[in-house]
Design a protein around this motif. Sequence first.
Motif, PDB file in Angstrom:
ATOM      1  N   ILE A 191     -24.917  23.424   1.843  1.00 27.62           N
ATOM      2  CA  ILE A 191     -25.005  24.237   0.633  1.00 27.62           C
ATOM      3  C   ILE A 191     -23.635  24.729   0.178  1.00 27.62           C
ATOM      4  N   LYS A 192     -22.758  25.040   1.103  1.00 33.76           N
ATOM      5  CA  LYS A 192     -21.452  25.593   0.721  1.00 33.76           C
ATOM      6  C   LYS A 192     -20.593  24.569  -0.016  1.00 33.76           C
ATOM      7  N   GLN A 208     -25.995  26.175  -6.017  1.00 32.10           N
ATOM      8  CA  GLN A 208     -26.115  26.835  -4.722  1.00 32.10           C
ATOM      9  C   GLN A 208     -27.197  27.913  -4.763  1.00 32.10           C
TER      10      GLN A 208
END
Length: 233
Positions: free
Chosen positions: A10-11, A18
């Motif tokens: 996700i980062k 996100q």
Amino acid sequence: MTEKGASFSIKNWSQHDQPREKLRDKGKAALSDAELVAILIGSGTKAESAVALSKRILASTDNNLSELGKLSIKQLTAFKGIGEAKAISIIAALELGRRRRGADALERKKITSNVSVFELMQPVIGDLAHEEFWIVYLNNSNKVIQKNQLSKGGITGTLVDVRLALKTALEVSATAIILVYNHPSGTLKPSQADKDLTTKLKTAGQSLDIKVLDHLIITENAYFSFADENLIT
């Protein structure tokens, strides 16, 4: 591909995609179920993002969170990209949601209708694979004193000790009780044994000034009320 080597973290997504940032900036209600699950698992695989993976897992349960909460670690890890740690995170989160619903119902404390009984007890016994018989003990203001499991049975039935039910009512100074049990089969039709038990408890309670206000049969999504059907007179 193991969890350790998984891509699509996700980062590394664009900020627009996100879900963590979306929750922070827009609030939890703005997220889809898949996005919330994606936050739990953190990453997908090289071929699939966490959200896409979450959508696939949810699709296997017809997008039903209650059904998702029933999946075992083994069933969840069958999805590529879901290791044991991620499976445990999903199970823990869904269990917290189930317990929160039960806690919310308890905080209301006062029983005002059979719907409030359903809301109190469905998270406890609504989706069990075996039968359990519970009694909700009330004071003279119809506030919940406590709720007790009286018996636990198999898939087809359970035994109930009337003396134990009323003994507890006297110990907690209850003036009324509500009988509740689940039907794992999903049927809401009471049996003759159910009716006989209701009559037996009502008759025994009358001599002690303890009223049987209702008897609910609970399934995952619905309930049957003896009081509504005039089966408690």
